[in-house]
Structures are given as structure tokens and as C-alpha cells.
Design a protein around this motif. Structure first.
Motif, PDB file in Angstrom:
ATOM      1  N   ALA A 242       0.997  -1.253   0.091  1.00  0.00           N
ATOM      2  CA  ALA A 242      -0.025   0.064   0.147  1.00  0.00           C
ATOM      3  C   ALA A 242       0.637   1.251  -0.090  1.00  0.00           C
ATOM      4  O   ALA A 242       1.976   1.397   0.478  1.00  0.00           O
ATOM      5  CB  ALA A 242      -0.614  -0.039   1.227  1.00  0.00           C
ATOM      6  N   GLY A 243       0.394   2.210  -0.836  1.00  0.00           N
ATOM      7  CA  GLY A 243       1.112   3.549  -0.874  1.00  0.00           C
ATOM      8  C   GLY A 243       0.640   4.449   0.064  1.00  0.00           C
ATOM      9  O   GLY A 243      -0.285   4.363   0.899  1.00  0.00           O
ATOM     10  N   LYS A 244       1.277   5.549   0.081  1.00  0.00           N
ATOM     11  CA  LYS A 244       0.718   6.583   1.195  1.00  0.00           C
ATOM     12  C   LYS A 244      -0.491   7.051   0.957  1.00  0.00           C
ATOM     13  O   LYS A 244      -1.116   7.457   2.006  1.00  0.00           O
ATOM     14  CB  LYS A 244       1.873   7.726   1.227  1.00  0.00           C
ATOM     15  CG  LYS A 244       3.326   7.366   1.660  1.00  0.00           C
ATOM     16  CD  LYS A 244       3.057   7.168   3.257  1.00  0.00           C
ATOM     17  CE  LYS A 244       4.783   6.790   3.728  1.00  0.00           C
ATOM     18  NZ  LYS A 244       5.208   5.555   3.415  1.00  0.00           N
ATOM     19  N   LEU A 245      -0.849   7.151  -0.264  1.00  0.00           N
ATOM     20  CA  LEU A 245      -2.077   7.650  -0.551  1.00  0.00           C
ATOM     21  C   LEU A 245      -3.436   6.771  -0.003  1.00  0.00           C
ATOM     22  O   LEU A 245      -4.356   7.012   0.505  1.00  0.00           O
ATOM     23  CB  LEU A 245      -2.421   8.012  -2.239  1.00  0.00           C
ATOM     24  CG  LEU A 245      -2.131   8.942  -2.761  1.00  0.00           C
ATOM     25  CD1 LEU A 245      -2.036   8.765  -4.257  1.00  0.00           C
ATOM     26  CD2 LEU A 245      -3.075  10.267  -2.418  1.00  0.00           C
ATOM     27  N   GLN A 246      -3.135   5.356  -0.356  1.00  0.00           N
ATOM     28  CA  GLN A 246      -4.042   4.344   0.365  1.00  0.00           C
ATOM     29  C   GLN A 246      -4.030   4.437   1.940  1.00  0.00           C
ATOM     30  O   GLN A 246      -5.082   4.417   2.634  1.00  0.00           O
ATOM     31  CB  GLN A 246      -3.625   3.127  -0.019  1.00  0.00           C
ATOM     32  CG  GLN A 246      -3.866   2.636  -1.361  1.00  0.00           C
ATOM     33  CD  GLN A 246      -3.540   1.373  -2.015  1.00  0.00           C
ATOM     34  OE1 GLN A 246      -2.340   1.343  -2.506  1.00  0.00           O
ATOM     35  NE2 GLN A 246      -4.080   0.492  -2.002  1.00  0.00           N
ATOM     36  N   ILE A 247      -2.884   4.559   2.665  1.00  0.00           N
ATOM     37  CA  ILE A 247      -2.678   4.712   3.827  1.00  0.00           C
ATOM     38  C   ILE A 247      -3.555   5.785   4.567  1.00  0.00           C
ATOM     39  O   ILE A 247      -3.953   5.761   5.697  1.00  0.00           O
ATOM     40  CB  ILE A 247      -1.232   4.754   4.474  1.00  0.00           C
ATOM     41  CG1 ILE A 247      -0.720   3.211   4.051  1.00  0.00           C
ATOM     42  CG2 ILE A 247      -1.235   4.704   5.823  1.00  0.00           C
ATOM     43  CD1 ILE A 247       0.991   3.329   4.243  1.00  0.00           C
ATOM     44  N   ALA A 248      -3.299   6.974   3.741  1.00  0.00           N
ATOM     45  CA  ALA A 248      -3.915   8.109   4.327  1.00  0.00           C
ATOM     46  C   ALA A 248      -5.542   8.259   3.905  1.00  0.00           C
ATOM     47  O   ALA A 248      -6.209   9.431   4.039  1.00  0.00           O
ATOM     48  CB  ALA A 248      -3.308   9.289   3.823  1.00  0.00           C
ATOM     49  N   GLN A 249      -6.043   7.302   3.325  1.00  0.00           N
ATOM     50  CA  GLN A 249      -7.576   7.285   2.797  1.00  0.00           C
ATOM     51  C   GLN A 249      -8.515   7.831   3.898  1.00  0.00           C
ATOM     52  O   GLN A 249      -8.297   7.069   5.032  1.00  0.00           O
ATOM     53  CB  GLN A 249      -8.162   5.988   2.287  1.00  0.00           C
ATOM     54  CG  GLN A 249      -9.306   5.641   1.428  1.00  0.00           C
ATOM     55  CD  GLN A 249      -9.105   6.296   0.137  1.00  0.00           C
ATOM     56  OE1 GLN A 249      -8.446   7.040  -0.165  1.00  0.00           O
ATOM     57  NE2 GLN A 249      -9.640   5.530  -1.051  1.00  0.00           N
ATOM     58  N   GLY A 250      -9.283   8.858   3.676  1.00  0.00           N
ATOM     59  CA  GLY A 250     -10.081   9.333   4.513  1.00  0.00           C
ATOM     60  C   GLY A 250      -9.554  10.502   5.281  1.00  0.00           C
ATOM     61  O   GLY A 250     -10.072  11.034   6.257  1.00  0.00           O
ATOM     62  N   GLY A 251      -8.178  10.298   5.299  1.00  0.00           N
ATOM     63  CA  GLY A 251      -7.279  11.320   6.359  1.00  0.00           C
ATOM     64  C   GLY A 251      -6.818  12.535   5.534  1.00  0.00           C
ATOM     65  O   GLY A 251      -7.318  13.106   4.545  1.00  0.00           O
ATOM     66  N   THR A 252      -5.402  12.854   6.089  1.00  0.00           N
ATOM     67  CA  THR A 252      -4.847  13.922   5.307  1.00  0.00           C
ATOM     68  C   THR A 252      -3.304  13.579   5.044  1.00  0.00           C
ATOM     69  O   THR A 252      -2.807  12.706   5.584  1.00  0.00           O
ATOM     70  CB  THR A 252      -4.457  15.075   6.658  1.00  0.00           C
ATOM     71  OG1 THR A 252      -5.752  15.569   6.866  1.00  0.00           O
ATOM     72  CG2 THR A 252      -3.693  16.182   5.924  1.00  0.00           C
ATOM     73  N   LEU A 253      -3.098  13.772   3.808  1.00  0.00           N
ATOM     74  CA  LEU A 253      -1.469  13.483   3.215  1.00  0.00           C
ATOM     75  C   LEU A 253      -0.911  14.896   3.170  1.00  0.00           C
ATOM     76  O   LEU A 253      -1.299  15.872   2.616  1.00  0.00           O
ATOM     77  CB  LEU A 253      -1.898  12.932   1.787  1.00  0.00           C
ATOM     78  CG  LEU A 253      -0.371  12.636   1.134  1.00  0.00           C
ATOM     79  CD1 LEU A 253       0.145  11.301   1.858  1.00  0.00           C
ATOM     80  CD2 LEU A 253      -0.789  12.288  -0.420  1.00  0.00           C
ATOM     81  N   PHE A 254       0.329  14.865   3.938  1.00  0.00           N
ATOM     82  CA  PHE A 254       1.147  15.931   3.882  1.00  0.00           C
ATOM     83  C   PHE A 254       2.388  15.631   3.180  1.00  0.00           C
ATOM     84  O   PHE A 254       3.133  14.952   3.430  1.00  0.00           O
ATOM     85  CB  PHE A 254       1.488  16.268   5.602  1.00  0.00           C
ATOM     86  CG  PHE A 254       2.552  17.247   5.821  1.00  0.00           C
ATOM     87  CD1 PHE A 254       2.344  18.591   5.113  1.00  0.00           C
ATOM     88  CD2 PHE A 254       3.659  17.423   6.213  1.00  0.00           C
ATOM     89  CE1 PHE A 254       3.384  19.524   5.165  1.00  0.00           C
ATOM     90  CE2 PHE A 254       4.691  18.021   6.315  1.00  0.00           C
ATOM     91  CZ  PHE A 254       4.602  19.518   5.739  1.00  0.00           C
ATOM     92  N   LEU A 255       2.430  16.545   1.998  1.00  0.00           N
ATOM     93  CA  LEU A 255       3.721  16.419   1.361  1.00  0.00           C
ATOM     94  C   LEU A 255       4.735  17.530   1.443  1.00  0.00           C
ATOM     95  O   LEU A 255       4.546  18.799   1.164  1.00  0.00           O
ATOM     96  CB  LEU A 255       3.322  16.367  -0.232  1.00  0.00           C
ATOM     97  CG  LEU A 255       2.275  15.280  -0.676  1.00  0.00           C
ATOM     98  CD1 LEU A 255       2.172  15.338  -2.116  1.00  0.00           C
ATOM     99  CD2 LEU A 255       2.924  13.976  -0.285  1.00  0.00           C
TER     100      LEU A 255
END
Length: 467
Positions: A242-255
Motif C-alpha cells: 500500500a502506498g501513502k495515498l491508500q494509508i491516508a485514505q479518509g485522512g490527510t496527506l502531507f507532502l
């Protein structure tokens, strides 16, 4: 009576009889008691389990005299079923079910009990699956705890006008799902603000996933970001990842440091933001994306766009809610509170002499708050005195970078050189000062400057000014 109704009642009676016979024959034992919890019937298997030569011996006896730990009396007293329970016996525990019996007037007239399993090993597959589910749940909760935001707005220390404006903008952004772009030098607290925005947002109960774009090799960045299909490439996980996009599903992705993202990946990120979907590396499966994006950079993205190093369309998509995080030299009035908070974080009882604090206010802090924390920690470790002197701080700082002008000065002359650059810098300072006088009110600022509102907005956009 209607024929169909008679048929319905007949089928119901046969179903009840069949159900009883099936359960009675397949169970480890069956018992029926009256409203006084006296046994009126018991099958032979159950009688033998409790040491009786015949089930007839149990008839008329209180259920507890035959089954010492029976709860049948509780069922006839409360009228509530006990659907699954453990019954301890002299040999081994039983899994039992107890149900009340009611007459046509819905009055309790007795109860029936079934020992569903006489050997707990019969439940082994169910218990194993339950245990697996519990372990998976514990693992998921652990991962989610690890992905929770670590900071809130109380951790962004400062009461200066610049600090309060940053917190005001960040709080307003927390209630939306629009992308947030944090602009500022390294060490100013951009990641802390990203945590705070997430922790105040409706997504706070979901994961906060941070990716430092500059810290991951370009060859691995796409897989890290989008995940991989099973066996997507040599050395890839055979089960997929799983990539960070999947792990962050429903939450927030900080780049973080998004300005360092390679151009090919920028176009794929743009698709995620526009189409809300992505494909893992090596897969044709399209996965829906539900993330809130917060990006941060310490470089000038407008300049990067002009140089062709950053996609203009992605920049415009990210630049919906820009927040400029000021460097420490622009909010030196926050120094006393910052120093106190840092010392509290260290858990020691140091404080600064007035001369030491004055010295800190003369330093330009190229490393910002990260540098301040480093300097205070070094000074505290090298000195036993509770009150740190100016000399102790001077030693801890090393090379002092003096401020070229007072931090409160609004107008500073640029270095001699390019005229166009000097003009743009003056316009940026002039318009920013006017906006500050009117608390960010564009209409009032435009009237003062005798400029059309749309013209002022265009100027602000070109100069990177946000109200």
C-alpha cells in the motif's frame, strides 16, 4: 378461518417442531424447566453428563440441584434470553443457550436450555478467526495511533501579529477539504501547522500521513506514493504494498518539500487532485482517493514554474489556500515564549538572562525555530547555571548572523543590482504594508492606493501576496 392462514400456522408449528428436534439431536444436551425453575424434561445425554442413571430422576427437581451452576432460574425470572454463555461442569465447560417460554398471553411459563457444544475444540475455527480479527484490529489501531497528528495549534507558540495571522488562516483552512500550501523557510514550523490543521479538521479521527519528497530517492518515490501491485517489478513485495495515498485514505496527506517532486510525478498528483483516483505501480486497478492534501515548500514555486521545474497547473491547484509561515527574524517578539516552551520541552529549569535574550533578538536565525531549539539545548547542556548568560548563548550560537535592519521595519532597501527585482520588492513591501494597515481588507486598501480592486488582486497574485 382462511385456508392460507391455516397453512401458515401449520407450517409455523412444523418449523418450530423441526427446529427443536434438530437442535435437540445435535446439541450436547437439552433441558426444560417450568416457571419455578423445576425440571420438567431433560434428554438422556444431558442426564448422564450430570451423573444421573436416567433423565426421569431429574423430573420435578430444582434445576440447580442437578446442574449446580445453572442460570435457568434467572431466565424464568427476568424473561430475558441468555443466547451464548459458558457453563462450568465437573468435566469440561459447555457453550449453552437459554430461552424463555411464553404462553399465548405472553406470560413466562418456563425456559429451555441447549448445550450447543460439549467440546470447545468444536469452536476452534471460530475462535481462531476471532483471534485473527482481534489481532488485525489491534494492529490497525496501533498503525492509526502512529499516524495521528502530534501537534495542535497550541503548539504553534507566539502572540505576535505575524503568528496570530498564521494561526487565523490555518484555523479557517481546517474546516475545508481544499488543498493547503504552506510557504516558508526551513525550520519555521510548517509541518507542525500541517499536524494542527489535521487535528482540528473533520478528518482528525483518520490517519495523518507525512511524506518528505526530498528525502526519498526519485526511483522509489512513485511506489512510495501510489503503492505497488504484487510483483510489479524486480524486488517488489510479492503481496503488493500500500502506498501513502491508500494509508491516508479518509485522512490527510502531507507532502513536505513538494517543490522537489519530479515532473512526471507532479502530473500524476494533479490527476489525484482533479479526478480523485490513482493506479498503484504495475496495476491496472483504479482506486478512488479520498484525502485532504497539505503541501509545504521552502522554495519559490512561482520561480520554479517560470524555470519549468514545477507544473503551472499543479501550482494553481495547490495554491488555493496559501499560508506564508514567517521566519523567526520577522517575529522576534515571540522569542521569550518560544524559549520558555523549548526549555519546558527539555524538562529542565533553565531560563535566560536579559542580556542573553537581547543577544538572541540580534541574531537573524537562518535556521529559524529549529536552530533556536538547537542553540538552547546546546547552551543548557554546556552550562550548569540555571540562568544562562549572554556569553553562554554566544558560545552556543557560534557564528552570529546580525540582522541587517530592525525586524519591525517595513521598508528595507534591496541590494544594489537588478532594477526590476528592486521595483518588485518595493511594490511587495508597499502593498503588504497597506494591507496590514487595513487588516487585510482589499477594498479599503484599493481605495487608499487609488487602484481598482481587480487590479490590486492581480498585483497581489503576481507578487505572491495573500490577504
Amino acid at each position: 378461518m382462511d385456508t392460507s392462514l391455516k397453512d401458515y400456522q401449520r407450517v409455523r408449528q412444523l418449523a418450530i417442531r423441526s427446529l427443536f428436534e434438530i437442535v435437540e439431536q445435535s446439541s450436547a444436551g437439552t433441558i426444560i424447566v417450568d416457571r419455578n425453575a423445576n425440571i420438567v424434561w431433560m434428554n438422556e445425554r444431558y442426564a448422564q453428563r450430570f451423573g444421573l442413571a436416567s433423565a426421569q430422576e431429574a423430573i420435578g427437581k430444582p434445576c440447580e440441584s442437578v446442574i449446580p451452576s445453572s442460570l435457568m432460574r434467572e431466565v424464568v425470572t427476568t424473561g430475558q434470553p441468555l443466547l451464548l454463555d459458558m457453563l462450568d461442569t465437573s468435566t469440561e465447560p459447555l457453550v449453552v443457550m437459554r430461552l424463555p417460554i411464553r404462553d399465548d398471553a405472553e406470560q413466562i411459563i418456563g425456559a429451555i436450555g441447549f448445550a450447543l457444544f460439549g467440546r470447545l475444540k468444536s469452536l476452534a475455527p471460530l475462535l481462531t478467526r476471532y483471534q485473527q480479527m482481534q489481532e488485525e484490529l489491534a494492529s490497525t489501531r496501533s498503525l492509526l495511533r502512529a499516524r495521528q497528528a502530534k501537534y495542535n495549534f497550541a503548539n504553534f507558540i507566539g502572540t505576535s501579529a505575524a503568528s496570530l495571522e498564521v494561526k487565523r488562516r490555518a484555523r479557517r483552512s481546517a474546516g475545508t477539504d481544499s488543498p493547503v500550501l504552506l510557504l516558508g523557510e526551513t525550520g519555521t514550523g510548517k509541518e507542525l501547522l500541517a499536524h494542527a490543521i489535521h487535528s482540528t479538521s473533520p478528518r482528525a479521527h483518520k490517519a495523518f500521513v507525512s511524506v518528505n519528497t526530498a528525502a526519498i530517492p526519485e526511483t522509489l518515490l512513485e511506489a512510495e506514493f501510489f503503492g505497488t501491485a504484487p510483483g510489479a517489478f524486480t524486488g517488489a513485495d510479492r503481496k503488493g504494498r500500500a502506498g501513502k495515498l491508500q494509508i491516508a485514505q479518509g485522512g490527510t496527506l502531507f507532502l513536505d518539500e513538494i517543490g522537489d517532486m519530479p515532473l512526471p510525478l507532479q502530473s500524476k498528483l494533479l490527476r489525484v487532485l482533479q479526478e480523485k483516483e490513482f493506479e498503484p505501480v504495475g496495476s491496472n486497478e483504479v482506486i478512488s482517493s479520498d484525502i485532504r492534501l497539505i503541501a509545504a515548500t521552502s522554495i519559490d514555486l512561482e520561480v520554479a514554474v517560470q524555470r519549468g521545474e514545477f507544473r503551472a497547473d499543479l501550482y494553481y491547484r495547490l495554491n488555493v489556500l496559501p499560508i506564508r509561515v514567517p521566519p523567526l527574524r520577522e517575529r522576534l517578539e515571540d522569542l521569550p515564549a518560544l524559549c520558555e516552551a523549548i526549555f519546558d520541552e527539555f524538562g529542565n529549569h533553565h531560563e535566560l538572562a536579559p542580556q542573553a535574550l537581547e543577544l538572541l533578538s540580534r541574531h537573524a536565525w537562518p535556521g529559524n525555530i529549529r536552530e533556536l531549539r538547537n542553540v538552547l539545548e546546546r547552551a543548557a547542556l554546556l552550562n550548569d547555571e540555571a540562568v544562562l548568560s549572554e556569553e553562554a548563548l554566544r558560545t552556543a550560537i557560534g557564528v552570529l548572523h546580525p540582522l541587517t535592519a530592525p525586524a519591525s521595519s517595513r521598508h528595507t532597501l534591496p541590494a544594489l543590482g537588478d532594477f526590476q527585482q528592486a521595483r518588485l520588492q518595493f511594490e511587495r513591501q508597499f502593498i503588504s504594508a497597506a494591507l496590514a494597515e487595513h487588516c487585510g481588507n482589499v477594498d479599503a486598501t484599493a481605495r487608499q492606493l487609488r487602484m481598482g480592486r481587480s487590479t490590486l488582486y492581480k498585483k497581489m497574485a503576481a507578487l505572491g501576496i495573500v490577504s
